[in-house]
Design a protein around this motif. Structure first.
Motif, mmCIF file in Angstrom:
data_model
loop_
_atom_site.group_PDB
_atom_site.id
_atom_site.type_symbol
_atom_site.label_atom_id
_atom_site.label_comp_id
_atom_site.label_asym_id
_atom_site.label_seq_id
_atom_site.Cartn_x
_atom_site.Cartn_y
_atom_site.Cartn_z
ATOM 1 N N ALA A 143 -14.227 35.211 0.575
ATOM 2 C CA ALA A 143 -13.544 34.260 1.447
ATOM 3 C C ALA A 143 -14.350 32.972 1.575
ATOM 4 C CB ALA A 143 -13.324 34.885 2.830
ATOM 5 N N PHE A 144 -15.663 33.103 1.608
ATOM 6 C CA PHE A 144 -16.538 31.929 1.669
ATOM 7 C C PHE A 144 -16.283 31.029 0.464
ATOM 8 C CE2 PHE A 144 -20.376 29.531 0.906
ATOM 9 C CZ PHE A 144 -20.870 29.223 2.162
ATOM 10 N N GLU A 145 -16.093 31.644 -0.701
ATOM 11 C CA GLU A 145 -15.920 30.873 -1.935
ATOM 12 C C GLU A 145 -14.553 30.209 -2.047
ATOM 13 O OE1 GLU A 145 -18.559 32.076 -5.565
ATOM 14 O OE2 GLU A 145 -17.110 33.668 -5.149
ATOM 15 N N VAL A 146 -13.577 30.711 -1.291
ATOM 16 C CA VAL A 146 -12.222 30.168 -1.400
ATOM 17 C C VAL A 146 -12.178 28.688 -1.017
ATOM 18 C CG1 VAL A 146 -9.926 30.224 -0.340
ATOM 19 C CG2 VAL A 146 -10.975 32.348 -1.133
ATOM 20 N N HIS A 147 -12.915 28.336 0.039
ATOM 21 C CA HIS A 147 -12.784 26.989 0.610
ATOM 22 C C HIS A 147 -13.435 25.928 -0.268
ATOM 23 C CE1 HIS A 147 -12.044 24.004 3.596
ATOM 24 N NE2 HIS A 147 -13.327 23.749 3.775
ATOM 25 N N LYS A 148 -12.620 24.989 -0.725
ATOM 26 C CA LYS A 148 -13.120 23.879 -1.543
ATOM 27 C C LYS A 148 -12.894 22.522 -0.887
ATOM 28 C CE LYS A 148 -14.106 26.817 -4.822
ATOM 29 N NZ LYS A 148 -15.502 27.251 -5.025
ATOM 30 N N GLY A 149 -11.864 22.430 -0.058
ATOM 31 C CA GLY A 149 -11.566 21.155 0.593
ATOM 32 C C GLY A 149 -10.627 21.354 1.759
ATOM 33 N N ASN A 150 -10.608 20.399 2.700
ATOM 34 C CA ASN A 150 -9.776 20.504 3.888
ATOM 35 C C ASN A 150 -8.373 19.964 3.628
ATOM 36 O OD1 ASN A 150 -11.914 21.539 5.483
ATOM 37 N ND2 ASN A 150 -12.725 19.479 5.721
ATOM 38 N N LEU A 384 -2.688 25.437 -2.796
ATOM 39 C CA LEU A 384 -3.179 26.213 -3.925
ATOM 40 C C LEU A 384 -4.424 26.992 -3.522
ATOM 41 C CD1 LEU A 384 -2.779 23.540 -6.760
ATOM 42 C CD2 LEU A 384 -1.200 25.391 -6.148
ATOM 43 N N GLU A 385 -5.229 26.408 -2.643
ATOM 44 C CA GLU A 385 -6.455 27.069 -2.199
ATOM 45 C C GLU A 385 -6.149 28.340 -1.424
ATOM 46 O OE1 GLU A 385 -9.904 24.816 -0.600
ATOM 47 O OE2 GLU A 385 -9.501 25.888 1.258
ATOM 48 N N ILE A 386 -5.179 28.282 -0.535
ATOM 49 C CA ILE A 386 -4.909 29.437 0.319
ATOM 50 C C ILE A 386 -4.393 30.621 -0.482
ATOM 51 C CG2 ILE A 386 -2.486 29.054 0.978
ATOM 52 C CD1 ILE A 386 -3.457 29.531 3.911
ATOM 53 N N LEU A 387 -3.808 30.366 -1.652
ATOM 54 C CA LEU A 387 -3.323 31.458 -2.493
ATOM 55 C C LEU A 387 -4.465 32.307 -3.052
ATOM 56 C CD1 LEU A 387 -0.425 29.681 -4.413
ATOM 57 C CD2 LEU A 387 -0.211 31.462 -2.680
ATOM 58 N N ASN A 388 -5.672 31.771 -2.992
ATOM 59 C CA ASN A 388 -6.837 32.559 -3.452
ATOM 60 C C ASN A 388 -7.182 33.697 -2.504
ATOM 61 O OD1 ASN A 388 -7.293 31.026 -5.809
ATOM 62 N ND2 ASN A 388 -8.402 29.474 -4.660
ATOM 63 N N PHE A 389 -6.507 33.746 -1.357
ATOM 64 C CA PHE A 389 -6.677 34.873 -0.437
ATOM 65 C C PHE A 389 -5.785 36.051 -0.799
ATOM 66 C CE2 PHE A 389 -8.420 31.598 2.414
ATOM 67 C CZ PHE A 389 -9.510 32.270 2.948
ATOM 68 N N SER A 390 -4.926 35.883 -1.798
ATOM 69 C CA SER A 390 -3.914 36.921 -2.116
ATOM 70 C C SER A 390 -4.504 38.310 -2.230
ATOM 71 C CB SER A 390 -3.184 36.560 -3.417
ATOM 72 O OG SER A 390 -2.294 35.509 -3.216
ATOM 73 N N ASN A 391 -5.569 38.445 -2.993
ATOM 74 C CA ASN A 391 -6.141 39.783 -3.231
ATOM 75 C C ASN A 391 -6.990 40.273 -2.068
ATOM 76 O OD1 ASN A 391 -4.983 39.941 -5.792
ATOM 77 N ND2 ASN A 391 -6.735 38.895 -6.740
ATOM 78 N N LEU A 392 -7.195 39.421 -1.081
ATOM 79 C CA LEU A 392 -8.039 39.790 0.067
ATOM 80 C C LEU A 392 -7.211 40.237 1.261
ATOM 81 C CD1 LEU A 392 -10.691 36.910 -0.055
ATOM 82 C CD2 LEU A 392 -10.930 39.257 -0.889
ATOM 83 N N VAL A 393 -5.975 39.790 1.331
ATOM 84 C CA VAL A 393 -5.136 40.139 2.480
ATOM 85 C C VAL A 393 -3.882 40.912 2.042
ATOM 86 C CG1 VAL A 393 -5.942 38.161 3.787
ATOM 87 C CG2 VAL A 393 -3.861 37.939 2.463
#
Length: 393
Positions: A143-150, A384-393
């Motif tokens: 989750a830490f790695e997901v965030h790239k920009g606001n 697009l960034e928030i979709l990187n949570f797919s496998n986590l939630v």
């Protein structure tokens, strides 16, 4: 994830007994972290390390590192963090908590995983993030790695800024995006009985990335939350997230008292609709004060207020006016998500003691839709960034 910048420190007692005997069945913990590209390192005194290194099976010497508690290693950890390395500490004894504090790395509390073989120290219980399985820790690093920009950020000329990590809008959005955002909202808005601790940890590390890698937050002196509309509801998801951030970066105020206090009930903003546009910040001013125990310590300080969501911006504006009236040097308002496209910047006249009784008068407001001082304040790529949570939630 790439393994070269991820490491989880663990207490010796996770894999060994008090008498330094290996607990062979616990080697599967090392396998779990290795299989997901995370280094595992036991932190212990140098004399203990000399004993442990001869008891780790040869096939695990690359999976389990040994790190002494010396100050030199603490300096190295801080330097590696500045270069993008990600650390965490699964602690048991008090020295583990102190090590994590000194290095400013997240501390995890494995109490719910304990079979009673070890006693978790009070410091780890108090300041550690509770986990129910070791996979929680790995997911936090992801989750830490997901965030790239606001998604949203506005920097006003009067030492006031508003930031949101994610676009919270769900209308006409792809199904998977809606699913993720709905899970986040449920856990941020839910009461204690309906929250999923695992999801809160993911959101916490999403925020930790922003406040620990963005130098903009280095100047923050005090951390607070924007209070719930119900003054009885003080144990909120956001208060948990704020306190974890404050402890991690050694921020104030000490022992975590809230800066803003809701003294009376107000109608929930998310249910009041058009009324909110008419009332603006008025209902907040009717029901909010600055903590009387902190009022004399706020002057000249940089304050960061954390909230779950921003819609029109009136909560952020309320915090801005109250904290500036209390003498704050600068105010930062950060939220997990932002609904809608609008932001209303308000002018109010505040008179009196904002920690007791004060009056307010609305003067005017400016509606911003997409630009401030010629700069776009929305990042359309954030979905697009928030979709990187797919496998986590």
């Amino acid at each position: 994830m790439t393994k070269n910048n991820k490491m989880i420190f663990i207490s010796k007692l996770v894999l060994f007994t008090e008498d330094n005997e290996l607990i062979e069945e616990n080697l599967q913990i090392a396998d779990l972290f290795d299989n997901q590209d995370v280094y595992l390192a036991i932190v212990a005194r140098r004399s203990t390390i000399n004993i442990l290194k001869n008891k780790i099976p040869k096939e695990y010497t690359e999976k389990i590192k040994l790190v002494n508690r010396g100050s030199q290693n603490k300096d190295t950890i801080r330097e590696l963090k500045e270069k993008g390395a990600i650390f965490g500490f699964i602690g048991i004894v008090e020295e583990d908590a102190i090590f994590s504090f000194n290095c400013k790395i997240p501390l995890f509390n494995p109490e719910q995983l304990s079979s009673g073989r070890v006693v978790i120290s009070e410091k780890v219980k108090k300041y550690g993030l509770p986990i129910i399985e070791f996979q929680n820790v790995i997911d936090c690093l992801k989750a830490f790695e997901v965030h790239k920009g606001n998604y949203f950020q506005m920097f006003f000329e009067d030492k006031f800024s508003v930031i949101s990590l994610n676009n919270a809008n769900t209308y006409y959005r792809p199904e998977e995006e809606v699913r993720i955002k709905s899970i986040f909202e449920t856990n941020l808005k839910g009461d204690v009985s309906s929250r999923d601790q695992r999801i809160l940890l993911l959101l916490l590390f999403h925020l930790i990335n922003e406040v620990t890698t963005n130098s903009f937050f280095e100047k923050v002196d005090y951390w607070g939350t924007f209070p719930s509309s119900n003054p009885i509801n003080s144990d909120t998801s956001v208060s948990f997230i704020k306190e974890a951030v404050r402890v991690l970066i050694n921020g104030g105020p000490r022992k975590g008292p809230e800066i803003l206090i809701r003294h009376s009930y107000m109608q929930s903003k998310h249910s009041s609709g058009a009324l909110r546009l008419n009332n603006k910040s008025d209902k907040d001013f009717d029901t909010l004060i600055v903590n009387p125990n902190l009022i004399n310590r706020i002057k000249g300080k940089v304050i960061c207020i954390i909230d779950d969501y921003i819609t029109n911006g009136y909560s952020a504006e309320s915090a801005k006016h109250l904290l500036f009236a209390a003498g704050a040097k600068e105010v930062i308002f950060i939220s997990i998500g932002k609904f809608g496209q609008r932001y209303y910047s308000t002018n109010y006249e505040i008179k009196g003691d904002v920690s007791e009784t004060y009056s307010y008068q609305f003067i005017n407001e400016t509606l911003y839709m997409d630009k401030l001082n010629g700069e776009m304040f929305y990042n359309s790529d954030n979905d697009l960034e928030i979709l990187n949570f797919s496998n986590l939630v």
